[in-house]
Design an enzyme around this catalytic site. Structure first.
Site, PDB file in Angstrom:
ATOM      1  N   LYS A   1     -16.239 -83.136  43.556  1.00 34.30           N
ATOM      2  CA  LYS A   1     -14.957 -83.327  42.859  1.00 34.30           C
ATOM      3  C   LYS A   1     -13.806 -83.399  43.864  1.00 34.30           C
ATOM      4  CE  LYS A   1     -16.049 -81.640  38.282  1.00 34.30           C
ATOM      5  NZ  LYS A   1     -17.507 -81.382  38.456  1.00 34.30           N
TER       6      LYS A   1
ATOM      7  N   VAL B   1      -1.121 -70.083  22.139  1.00 32.09           N
ATOM      8  CA  VAL B   1      -0.390 -69.195  21.232  1.00 32.09           C
ATOM      9  C   VAL B   1      -0.977 -67.790  21.374  1.00 32.09           C
ATOM     10  CG1 VAL B   1       0.148 -68.702  18.805  1.00 32.09           C
ATOM     11  CG2 VAL B   1       0.026 -71.081  19.595  1.00 32.09           C
TER      12      VAL B   1
ATOM     13  N   GLY C   1       4.222 -63.708  34.028  1.00 33.53           N
ATOM     14  CA  GLY C   1       3.917 -64.251  32.706  1.00 33.53           C
ATOM     15  C   GLY C   1       4.289 -63.274  31.600  1.00 33.53           C
ATOM     16  N   ASP C   2       4.129 -61.981  31.870  1.00 29.56           N
ATOM     17  CA  ASP C   2       4.497 -60.956  30.900  1.00 29.56           C
ATOM     18  C   ASP C   2       4.828 -59.677  31.659  1.00 29.56           C
ATOM     19  OD1 ASP C   2       2.094 -59.950  31.757  1.00 29.56           O
ATOM     20  OD2 ASP C   2       1.159 -59.838  29.792  1.00 29.56           O
TER      21      ASP C   2
HETATM   22  P1  8DG Z   1       0.953 -62.781  34.949  1.00 30.35           P
HETATM   23  O1  8DG Z   1       1.174 -61.827  33.817  1.00 30.35           O
HETATM   24  O2  8DG Z   1       2.163 -62.963  35.791  1.00 30.35           O
HETATM   25  O3  8DG Z   1       0.413 -64.081  34.502  1.00 30.35           O
HETATM   26  O4  8DG Z   1      -0.193 -62.175  35.919  1.00 30.35           O
HETATM   27  P2  8DG Z   1      -0.862 -60.734  35.900  1.00 30.35           P
HETATM   28  O5  8DG Z   1       0.170 -59.690  35.633  1.00 30.35           O
HETATM   29  O6  8DG Z   1      -1.662 -60.607  37.129  1.00 30.35           O
HETATM   30  O7  8DG Z   1      -1.918 -60.837  34.720  1.00 30.35           O
HETATM   31  P3  8DG Z   1      -2.089 -60.086  33.323  1.00 30.35           P
HETATM   32  O8  8DG Z   1      -2.892 -60.988  32.476  1.00 30.35           O
HETATM   33  O9  8DG Z   1      -0.788 -59.623  32.737  1.00 30.35           O
HETATM   34  O10 8DG Z   1      -3.013 -58.834  33.621  1.00 30.35           O
HETATM   35  C1  8DG Z   1      -2.533 -57.692  34.303  1.00 30.35           C
HETATM   36  C2  8DG Z   1      -3.618 -57.105  35.133  1.00 30.35           C
HETATM   37  O11 8DG Z   1      -4.709 -56.597  34.349  1.00 30.35           O
HETATM   38  C3  8DG Z   1      -4.280 -58.091  36.047  1.00 30.35           C
HETATM   39  O12 8DG Z   1      -3.495 -58.358  37.172  1.00 30.35           O
HETATM   40  C4  8DG Z   1      -5.559 -57.375  36.373  1.00 30.35           C
HETATM   41  C5  8DG Z   1      -5.903 -56.639  35.098  1.00 30.35           C
HETATM   42  N1  8DG Z   1      -7.014 -57.348  34.421  1.00 30.35           N
HETATM   43  C6  8DG Z   1      -8.272 -57.546  34.948  1.00 30.35           C
HETATM   44  N2  8DG Z   1      -9.058 -58.223  34.075  1.00 30.35           N
HETATM   45  C7  8DG Z   1      -8.297 -58.479  32.981  1.00 30.35           C
HETATM   46  C8  8DG Z   1      -8.572 -59.164  31.773  1.00 30.35           C
HETATM   47  O13 8DG Z   1      -9.663 -59.664  31.519  1.00 30.35           O
HETATM   48  N3  8DG Z   1      -7.539 -59.232  30.876  1.00 30.35           N
HETATM   49  C9  8DG Z   1      -6.317 -58.682  31.140  1.00 30.35           C
HETATM   50  N4  8DG Z   1      -5.351 -58.795  30.215  1.00 30.35           N
HETATM   51  N5  8DG Z   1      -6.057 -58.041  32.283  1.00 30.35           N
HETATM   52  C10 8DG Z   1      -7.012 -57.935  33.202  1.00 30.35           C
HETATM   53  O14 8DG Z   1      -8.617 -57.125  36.043  1.00 30.35           O
HETATM   54 CA    CA Z   2       1.307 -59.574  33.677  1.00 25.69          CA
HETATM   55 CA    CA Z   3      -0.438 -58.447  30.494  1.00 22.12          CA
END
Ligand code: 8DG
Ligand code: CA
Ligand code: CA
Length: 332
Positions: free
Chosen positions: A73, A104, A190-191
């Site tokens: 790819k 959503v 993102g959150d």
């Molecule tokens: P973002 O919100 O800016 O997109 O990134 P993030 O803060 O790294 O991701 P997040 O989806 O809000 O998840 C927060 C942390 O939770 C992530 O950095 C590591 C941990 N986590 C895992 N596996 C999973 C999973 O399957 N779902 C979720 N919600 N969190 C996880 O290690």
């Molecule tokens: Ca997050």
């Molecule tokens: Ca989160």
């Protein structure tokens, strides 16, 4: 996990990463193939961390996590500037709609497919059929545009200040850490992932005494106007929405209440990144431990976990499994 990741402009292989992440999402949302999803995610991660521009599939294949098919790819992309497989996916209406609907909050791949089978083809269509949605999905749909927007770091700093101030009014012994990409130093998130603990709340304590702790905190944050909606609320986990003030963008907020003896394992877990967590957990296993968001426990010869190792900092966890300490900003 939030559905939209920051485009990775600051890596020399970002265009490969972008198409691999798109393929990963497609496998998860449309084909519901988590194995393929993980293969693409891992390859994207490996390329994102590679210091120089990859110039051929052959060169890429030398890296751990990149096989023949992905190498092919990369060659196709280098030669034609696109990927036929992705073009086909973009032209497949059903696949595109499933992908869109899973953006959503609260709608997973199975529900999205279900909605498409009911002839729902767009976000506007969905807005006419909210009777088919759960409360979480209705709120997710209401703030669809807002939740897609990345949150600037300064805004999270403001929200953090308000949270700390309000929760301290309840009890000044509460400890709050905003984890996730924010703690990893990212300029946008993102959150918002907030973790709360209290010295009187331990895993040994009878849960009755702590049953209303999180509800009281959420209530306070609703009253001061920070929390606008509740998606779900249990004894230890809140999912919802918040905003700085009227007129500001509404943001996704997760709060977890964790016993103080499990705090550092939890901070480590929710700081991520998820790929860093996977790597660290695998390393813990190699050293004869099992690591999760609650505890670090030694594995006996039969593979049965023993009592949790007492932990009083994140670094304790690294030391215990002989893993070189990494600051949060180096865990991306
Ligand atoms: P973002 O919100 O800016 O997109 O990134 P993030 O803060 O790294 O991701 P997040 O989806 O809000 O998840 C927060 C942390 O939770 C992530 O950095 C590591 C941990 N986590 C895992 N596996 C999973 C999973 O399957 N779902 C979720 N919600 N969190 C996880 O290690
Ligand atoms: Ca997050
Ligand atoms: Ca989160």
């Amino acid at each position: 996990m939030s559905k939209r990741k920051k485009p990775s402009e600051d890596n020399s292989n970002h265009d490969f990463c972008d198409f691999l992440i798109e393929l990963a999402d497609y496998e998860k949302n449309v084909n519901r193939n988590i194995h393929k999803h993980n293969v693409y995610r891992k390859a994207a991660n490996v390329l994102a961390n590679h210091p120089t521009r990859i110039t051929s599939g052959k060169e890429a294949q030398k890296l751990d996590g990149i096989g023949k098919k992905i190498a092919k790819k990369i060659d196709e992309f280098l030669q034609t500037g696109k990927l036929q497989k992705l073009e086909n996916i973009h032209n497949d209406e059903k696949a595109s709609v499933i992908n869109l609907l899973t953006q959503v909050s609260g709608i997973g791949p199975a529900k999205a497919r279900n909605l498409v089978e009911m002839d729902i083809r767009s976000i506007d269509d969905l807005r006419k059929h909210t009777d088919k949605l759960t409360h979480h999905q209705v709120v997710g749909l209401r703030y669809f545009e807002d939740f897609q927007k990345r949150i600037p770091r300064v805004e999270i700093e403001e929200i953090e200040k308000i949270m700390k101030c309000e929760v301290e009014k309840l009890d000044e012994d509460y400890e709050i850490t905003i984890c996730g990409s924010y703690r990893r130093g990212q300029p946008e998130s993102g959150d918002i992932d907030a973790l709360i603990t209290h010295p009187h709340y331990t895993s040994e304590m009878c849960n009755k005494q702590n049953k209303d702790r999180l509800k009281t905190i959420v209530n306070t944050l609703e009253k001061c106007g920070l929390i606008t909606d509740v998606l779900s609320l249990g004894d230890t986990k809140f999912m919802g929405a918040c905003r700085l003030n009227e007129g500001a963008t509404t943001r996704r907020l997760d709060i977890r209440l964790t016993p103080c003896d499990q705090y550092y394992c939890c901070v480590l877990y929710f700081t991520g990144s998820d790929i860093f967590n996977k790597t660290m957990r695998a390393h813990a296993n190699e050293k004869g431990f099992t690591l999760n968001e609650h505890s670090l426990r030694p594995l006996g010869s039969t593979g049965v976990p023993g009592e949790p190792v007492p932990i009083s900092s994140e670094k304790d966890i690294f030391d215990c499994i002989e893993y070189e300490y990494r600051e949060p900003q180096n865990r991306n």
